[in-house]
Scaffold this motif. Sequence first.
Motif, PDB file in Angstrom:
ATOM      1  N   ARG A   1       0.817  -1.211   0.000  1.00  0.00           N
ATOM      2  CA  ARG A   1       0.000   0.000   0.000  1.00  0.00           C
ATOM      3  C   ARG A   1       0.851   1.261   0.000  1.00  0.00           C
ATOM      4  NH1 ARG A   1      -3.381  -3.299   3.309  1.00  0.00           N
ATOM      5  NH2 ARG A   1      -2.323  -2.575   5.199  1.00  0.00           N
ATOM      6  N   THR A   2       2.114   1.155   0.378  1.00  0.00           N
ATOM      7  CA  THR A   2       2.999   2.318   0.369  1.00  0.00           C
ATOM      8  C   THR A   2       4.309   1.957  -0.312  1.00  0.00           C
ATOM      9  OG1 THR A   2       4.195   1.875   2.439  1.00  0.00           O
ATOM     10  CG2 THR A   2       2.057   3.000   2.630  1.00  0.00           C
ATOM     11  N   VAL A   3       5.025   2.979  -0.760  1.00  0.00           N
ATOM     12  CA  VAL A   3       6.316   2.754  -1.405  1.00  0.00           C
ATOM     13  C   VAL A   3       7.312   2.181  -0.407  1.00  0.00           C
ATOM     14  CG1 VAL A   3       8.216   3.848  -2.634  1.00  0.00           C
ATOM     15  CG2 VAL A   3       5.863   4.584  -3.086  1.00  0.00           C
TER      16      VAL A   3
ATOM     17  N   LEU B   1      14.476   6.400   1.758  1.00  0.00           N
ATOM     18  CA  LEU B   1      13.775   6.787   0.538  1.00  0.00           C
ATOM     19  C   LEU B   1      13.525   8.283   0.464  1.00  0.00           C
ATOM     20  CD1 LEU B   1      11.029   3.990   0.344  1.00  0.00           C
ATOM     21  CD2 LEU B   1      13.195   4.082  -0.900  1.00  0.00           C
ATOM     22  N   ASP B   2      13.706   8.992   1.571  1.00  0.00           N
ATOM     23  CA  ASP B   2      13.296  10.398   1.648  1.00  0.00           C
ATOM     24  C   ASP B   2      14.368  11.369   1.182  1.00  0.00           C
ATOM     25  OD1 ASP B   2      14.939   9.857   3.760  1.00  0.00           O
ATOM     26  OD2 ASP B   2      13.630  10.718   5.304  1.00  0.00           O
ATOM     27  N   THR B   3      15.016  11.043   0.073  1.00  0.00           N
ATOM     28  CA  THR B   3      16.049  11.933  -0.471  1.00  0.00           C
ATOM     29  C   THR B   3      15.459  13.041  -1.321  1.00  0.00           C
ATOM     30  OG1 THR B   3      16.330  10.405  -2.326  1.00  0.00           O
ATOM     31  CG2 THR B   3      17.814  10.131  -0.449  1.00  0.00           C
ATOM     32  N   GLY B   4      14.180  12.929  -1.669  1.00  0.00           N
ATOM     33  CA  GLY B   4      13.528  13.965  -2.458  1.00  0.00           C
ATOM     34  C   GLY B   4      13.887  13.884  -3.937  1.00  0.00           C
TER      35      GLY B   4
ATOM     36  N   GLN C   1       4.290  10.917  -0.856  1.00  0.00           N
ATOM     37  CA  GLN C   1       4.234  11.749   0.342  1.00  0.00           C
ATOM     38  C   GLN C   1       3.651  13.123   0.060  1.00  0.00           C
ATOM     39  OE1 GLN C   1       5.058  10.511   3.561  1.00  0.00           O
ATOM     40  NE2 GLN C   1       4.896   8.700   2.254  1.00  0.00           N
ATOM     41  N   ALA C   2       3.850  13.622  -1.144  1.00  0.00           N
ATOM     42  CA  ALA C   2       3.332  14.948  -1.501  1.00  0.00           C
ATOM     43  C   ALA C   2       1.840  14.919  -1.794  1.00  0.00           C
ATOM     44  CB  ALA C   2       4.083  15.495  -2.718  1.00  0.00           C
TER      45      ALA C   2
ATOM     46  N   ARG D   1      -0.507  11.884  -1.139  1.00  0.00           N
ATOM     47  CA  ARG D   1      -1.253  11.043  -0.195  1.00  0.00           C
ATOM     48  C   ARG D   1      -2.504  10.416  -0.805  1.00  0.00           C
ATOM     49  NH1 ARG D   1       2.439  10.108   3.530  1.00  0.00           N
ATOM     50  NH2 ARG D   1       0.720   8.936   4.470  1.00  0.00           N
ATOM     51  N   TYR D   2      -2.520  10.236  -2.125  1.00  0.00           N
ATOM     52  CA  TYR D   2      -3.670   9.582  -2.751  1.00  0.00           C
ATOM     53  C   TYR D   2      -3.851   8.153  -2.238  1.00  0.00           C
ATOM     54  CZ  TYR D   2      -3.582  13.412  -6.160  1.00  0.00           C
ATOM     55  OH  TYR D   2      -3.605  14.642  -6.764  1.00  0.00           O
ATOM     56  N   GLY D   3      -2.761   7.497  -1.884  1.00  0.00           N
ATOM     57  CA  GLY D   3      -2.836   6.133  -1.412  1.00  0.00           C
ATOM     58  C   GLY D   3      -3.510   5.975  -0.069  1.00  0.00           C
ATOM     59  N   ASP D   4      -3.740   7.092   0.634  1.00  0.00           N
ATOM     60  CA  ASP D   4      -4.403   7.025   1.931  1.00  0.00           C
ATOM     61  C   ASP D   4      -5.910   6.816   1.822  1.00  0.00           C
ATOM     62  OD1 ASP D   4      -1.934   7.525   3.009  1.00  0.00           O
ATOM     63  OD2 ASP D   4      -2.348   9.608   3.552  1.00  0.00           O
ATOM     64  N   ARG D   5      -6.467   7.051   0.646  1.00  0.00           N
ATOM     65  CA  ARG D   5      -7.919   6.933   0.478  1.00  0.00           C
ATOM     66  C   ARG D   5      -8.325   5.471   0.415  1.00  0.00           C
ATOM     67  NH1 ARG D   5     -11.313  10.209  -4.193  1.00  0.00           N
ATOM     68  NH2 ARG D   5     -13.151   8.841  -4.311  1.00  0.00           N
TER      69      ARG D   5
END
Length: 466
Positions: free
Chosen positions: A219-221, A253-256, A454-455, A457-461
């Motif tokens: 569900r998440t990267v 993963l949070d290197t942007g 993260q920018a 959050r479509y996957g949160d639905r």
Amino acid sequence: MSELFYLSAVEMLGLLRERRVGAAELTEAHLRRIEQVGGEVNAIVTLTAERALAEARRLDEGLARGHWQGPLHGLPIAFKDLTDTAGIRTTYGSPLFADHVPASDALVVRRARAAGAVTLGKTNTPEFGTGSHTVNEIFGATRNPYDTAKSAGGSSGGAAAALAAGLVPLADGSDMGGSLRNPASFCNVVGLRPTPGRVPDASPTAAWFTLSVAGPMARTVADAALLMSVISGFAPTSPFAVREDGSVFAAPLDTGVAGMRVAWSPDLGGLPVDPATAAVTARAPGVLAGLGADVEQVELDLSGAEDAFRTYRAWHYASAFGELPRDLLGANVAWNVEQGLKVTGADLARAERLRSGLFQRMNAFFDTYDILICPVSQVPPFPVGQRHVTEIDGTPMPDYLAWMRSAYWISVLHAPAASVPCGFTPEGLPVGVQIVGRPWADLTVLRAAHAFEQATRYGDRRPPLG
């Protein structure tokens, strides 16, 4: 905690490590969820509840003695019904194998179980993984959790639907023409088609075939990267296995994406795209630009991809299934075998030349750009009773395969490609965006996908299930 089953796998691991939740409790929560909504989506077709609880209790007993099994300790997982699981029915979606029980585990299963994953069962797939719509004569159709009148995609549609419905936090899949990416797009989850060789195969008959790969879904990267860190890594059973250890995917993963050079193609060089899908995916370039990426719309030249993919695919089907009784095969598999029996040496030579030229052109392309973004699928989820897409935005599709071109043209590139949630149509149907990197740049793809996720959050639905 009332929705334990919808936490991310990373969050579940944190609770397990802190002993706020036990593996058995976590397994029971997922089994209750399967009982609650599993029948609506028909995603898990063989359930191993007793075995899963026994595995989970053993893990809890081990942790009580201070033993942490591994990176997937206590996490429930279901394996695609194409993936061999020792002692668990594996049908390949075919009536010919309706009662088949493998004697040994596939590599991804061995690695996941050794890392502490708890096996809940098998996820649905079309016959031999043929087609991007998950339906077969044994188990019927898998339905989309966001609208059960729609397709969940395929061929890893059972995996994608199970993730979206909260039946499992992790799942495996396989991808020749889009089978990890298309269902991820349809079900608002993440699917990664790794560079061939990242997740080695052990085929005794098609060891050199590079179009079909295994990979993670989640569900998440971050969860997909977690599973990738376990199932990837060198194995001598594959002649093109990548030597780099799977632990590379445990890196941050949070290197942007600031400064990243991004190529945007809305149609991969002229493919028809449904207007609803086009409208959703058109948001992606602006998101990445807003994060500091240098985004440029490009005209892609993927000429040769169509011929090369169809030739290699047809040859593979004749090789893999040509000796099975044709009258007992489904229409899609039989058609592919028939196409394969027509392939000549000259056809294969032409396909090799075309694919080689395309590989070198894209090598030069990736000297200029770090990633390519484009649609995963050319359409949103279609009615579950429809065999396949027959037209896109007024353009007829000549056969059941043609509507998947935006995915299978990418398959030919020997490149990693991820589907990450990109938004919804006005009817509430999920649409993913495809992020493609140069060969072996799987981590770059995951980092870009993570930044996008993260920018937005479509996957949160979550889907409107019980």
